[in-house]
Design a protein around this motif. Structure first.
Motif, PDB file in Angstrom:
ATOM      1  N   GLN A 109      63.188  36.718  72.053  1.00 39.42           N
ATOM      2  CA  GLN A 109      63.903  37.132  73.266  1.00 39.42           C
ATOM      3  C   GLN A 109      62.932  37.630  74.340  1.00 39.42           C
ATOM      4  O   GLN A 109      62.207  38.595  74.107  1.00 39.42           O
ATOM      5  CB  GLN A 109      64.866  38.266  72.884  1.00 39.42           C
ATOM      6  CG  GLN A 109      65.991  38.491  73.854  1.00 39.42           C
ATOM      7  CD  GLN A 109      67.103  37.473  73.662  1.00 39.42           C
ATOM      8  OE1 GLN A 109      67.027  36.371  74.185  1.00 39.42           O
ATOM      9  NE2 GLN A 109      68.112  37.838  72.890  1.00 39.42           N
ATOM     10  N   GLU A 116      67.354  25.904  66.445  1.00 37.02           N
ATOM     11  CA  GLU A 116      67.543  26.122  67.882  1.00 37.02           C
ATOM     12  C   GLU A 116      66.543  27.150  68.424  1.00 37.02           C
ATOM     13  O   GLU A 116      65.959  26.967  69.493  1.00 37.02           O
ATOM     14  CB  GLU A 116      68.980  26.581  68.144  1.00 37.02           C
ATOM     15  CG  GLU A 116      69.278  26.968  69.581  1.00 37.02           C
ATOM     16  CD  GLU A 116      68.756  25.927  70.577  1.00 37.02           C
ATOM     17  OE1 GLU A 116      68.215  26.329  71.620  1.00 37.02           O
ATOM     18  OE2 GLU A 116      68.874  24.699  70.304  1.00 37.02           O
ATOM     19  N   SER A 117      66.329  28.205  67.659  1.00 36.50           N
ATOM     20  CA  SER A 117      65.367  29.222  68.097  1.00 36.50           C
ATOM     21  C   SER A 117      63.954  28.651  68.169  1.00 36.50           C
ATOM     22  O   SER A 117      63.193  28.963  69.090  1.00 36.50           O
ATOM     23  CB  SER A 117      65.381  30.422  67.152  1.00 36.50           C
ATOM     24  OG  SER A 117      66.437  31.302  67.487  1.00 36.50           O
ATOM     25  N   ARG A 169      65.808  34.756  66.840  1.00 33.23           N
ATOM     26  CA  ARG A 169      66.372  34.915  68.176  1.00 33.23           C
ATOM     27  C   ARG A 169      65.930  36.246  68.784  1.00 33.23           C
ATOM     28  O   ARG A 169      65.418  36.302  69.914  1.00 33.23           O
ATOM     29  CB  ARG A 169      67.902  34.832  68.107  1.00 33.23           C
ATOM     30  CG  ARG A 169      68.565  35.007  69.447  1.00 33.23           C
ATOM     31  CD  ARG A 169      70.077  34.721  69.423  1.00 33.23           C
ATOM     32  NE  ARG A 169      70.806  35.208  68.256  1.00 33.23           N
ATOM     33  CZ  ARG A 169      70.999  36.487  67.936  1.00 33.23           C
ATOM     34  NH1 ARG A 169      70.495  37.442  68.699  1.00 33.23           N
ATOM     35  NH2 ARG A 169      71.685  36.811  66.860  1.00 33.23           N
ATOM     36  N   ASP A 170      66.066  37.309  68.011  1.00 34.99           N
ATOM     37  CA  ASP A 170      65.703  38.634  68.520  1.00 34.99           C
ATOM     38  C   ASP A 170      64.217  38.720  68.844  1.00 34.99           C
ATOM     39  O   ASP A 170      63.833  39.300  69.863  1.00 34.99           O
ATOM     40  CB  ASP A 170      66.053  39.712  67.483  1.00 34.99           C
ATOM     41  CG  ASP A 170      67.560  39.823  67.292  1.00 34.99           C
ATOM     42  OD1 ASP A 170      68.301  39.206  68.077  1.00 34.99           O
ATOM     43  OD2 ASP A 170      67.981  40.524  66.346  1.00 34.99           O
ATOM     44  N   ARG A 191      70.980  27.027  63.859  1.00 36.24           N
ATOM     45  CA  ARG A 191      70.598  28.127  64.764  1.00 36.24           C
ATOM     46  C   ARG A 191      69.120  28.468  64.596  1.00 36.24           C
ATOM     47  O   ARG A 191      68.440  28.803  65.576  1.00 36.24           O
ATOM     48  CB  ARG A 191      71.479  29.353  64.518  1.00 36.24           C
ATOM     49  CG  ARG A 191      72.854  29.217  65.171  1.00 36.24           C
ATOM     50  CD  ARG A 191      73.551  30.555  65.319  1.00 36.24           C
ATOM     51  NE  ARG A 191      73.817  31.181  64.031  1.00 36.24           N
ATOM     52  CZ  ARG A 191      74.816  30.856  63.221  1.00 36.24           C
ATOM     53  NH1 ARG A 191      75.650  29.894  63.558  1.00 36.24           N
ATOM     54  NH2 ARG A 191      74.988  31.470  62.082  1.00 36.24           N
ATOM     55  N   ASP A 223      68.912  35.055  63.230  1.00 31.65           N
ATOM     56  CA  ASP A 223      69.027  36.245  64.078  1.00 31.65           C
ATOM     57  C   ASP A 223      67.662  36.859  64.344  1.00 31.65           C
ATOM     58  O   ASP A 223      67.339  37.232  65.472  1.00 31.65           O
ATOM     59  CB  ASP A 223      69.929  37.289  63.411  1.00 31.65           C
ATOM     60  CG  ASP A 223      71.388  36.858  63.404  1.00 31.65           C
ATOM     61  OD1 ASP A 223      71.709  35.854  64.083  1.00 31.65           O
ATOM     62  OD2 ASP A 223      72.199  37.513  62.724  1.00 31.65           O
TER      63      ASP A 223
END
Lengths: 184, 184
Positions: free
Chosen positions: B74, B121-122, B70-71, B118, B67
DNA sequence: GCTTTTAGCTAACGACATTAGCTGAACCTG
DNA sequence: CAGGTTCAGCTAATGTCGTTAGCTAAAAGC
């Protein structure tokens, strides 16, 4: 009751075997004693505690790694030295996963520090083959060490999830480092 | 005997706090229970064992890291995305050392695998900002991950022996990665 | 040979993970 | 709202492991 003729080094050596075979988490006084054909409390005549045994093992692992790096890079320079050091480090970590795992999270300790310094010295020697701004030496050294350490630990830990050839990735990594270090 | 209203997530959350504050090695059922104001055996109504608790904690940490990555990335691309991801990863590992330590050496587990995917993935998204030969994608991804993982774990573990500014080294590392990924 | 040192042993304790079985709080169902 | 059911949390007990205390006999020194 014939004596077993143990000493601190023998106990640590047995611990190293246990750690490699059963994993870091399974390093237990009982298993070490069993391997030495001795009862558990007898170990306390040679090591002060399990924590001290771990410390000693960490120092052993770091020393062995330092020796492996020194031997592997002997007589090489530049890219060859880099490749040799990288492969030696990966080999050592994958062949002795339990041993090396102890060094991570080990407390500050003169013996371990000295052994760590020799590892760093070997890596620094590799960097001497590249023209690196003295002001950036430390950064390059840390980057090199981090990269090799990270690759090896990630591989032995979960392994990388997908199955493309890991050896090939490692050779790519060596190439990546070489290109990056060559050109500032 | 008023009920505490626990569930699996609350137990794992408490375990995360214990691991961060006292260190991975001190993650004990007793300390988790104490933090929740409950007796030790009560935890077994929510987690099957200490091993399972560690697994759950590893999955939580990997999810949080995913998370964070990802954040942080962004809306950024190229070098900015790389720097953001790198800093986010280092921040997370240094702020939650105990939490992340559990993921290393955790067993294969669907939940942890998914969370790990994940994270990957980021990082893959970051690489999309660079023109990388598809055949080399995986190698670059592994190199990136290894480097960031290695730097952060080495730093939180022994720390680097000498005291040159670690932040500065990390910025140099980001630059090193950026240059290396950008070139032919 | 006799004494001193000490490696390895048995017995025992404390910390921790885990299981078994009880009890009463919360949640149904009518 | 009464009566029943579920189940969260508790106490008690067991097994494993690290560690200490104290004994005994093997080695080492004289």
């Amino acid at each position: 009751m014939p004596r077993a003729g143990l000493d601190r080094a023998a106990v640590i050596a047995a611990a190293a075997e246990v750690a490699d075979e059963r994993g870091f988490g399974q390093l237990t006084m009982g298993l070490v004693a069993e391997r030495l054909g001795v009862r558990t409390p007898s170990l306390y005549k040679h090591v002060e505690s399990l924590a001290a045994l771990r410390q000693g093992l960490a120092a052993l692992a770091m020393t062995e790694l330092g020796d492996a790096l020194r031997d592997a890079t002997q007589g090489y320079a530049g890219r060859d030295a880099l490749a040799a050091a990288a492969r030696a480090m990966r080999s050592y970590l994958t062949e002795h996963p339990g041993r090396y795992a102890v060094t991570v999270g080990a407390v500050v300790d003169p013996e371990l520090d000295a052994a760590g310094a020799r590892v760093v010295e070997s890596l620094a020697a590799v960097l001497r083959g590249y023209r690196i701004d003295p002001a950036e030496q430390t950064h390059a050294l840390r980057t090199l060490r981090s990269t090799l350490h990270g690759f090896a630990t990630l591989q032995t830990a979960h392994g990388f999830q997908w199955n493309a050839d890991t050896d090939q990735s490692f050779e790519w990594l060596i190439d990546f480092l070489d290109r990056g270090l060559r050109r500032p």
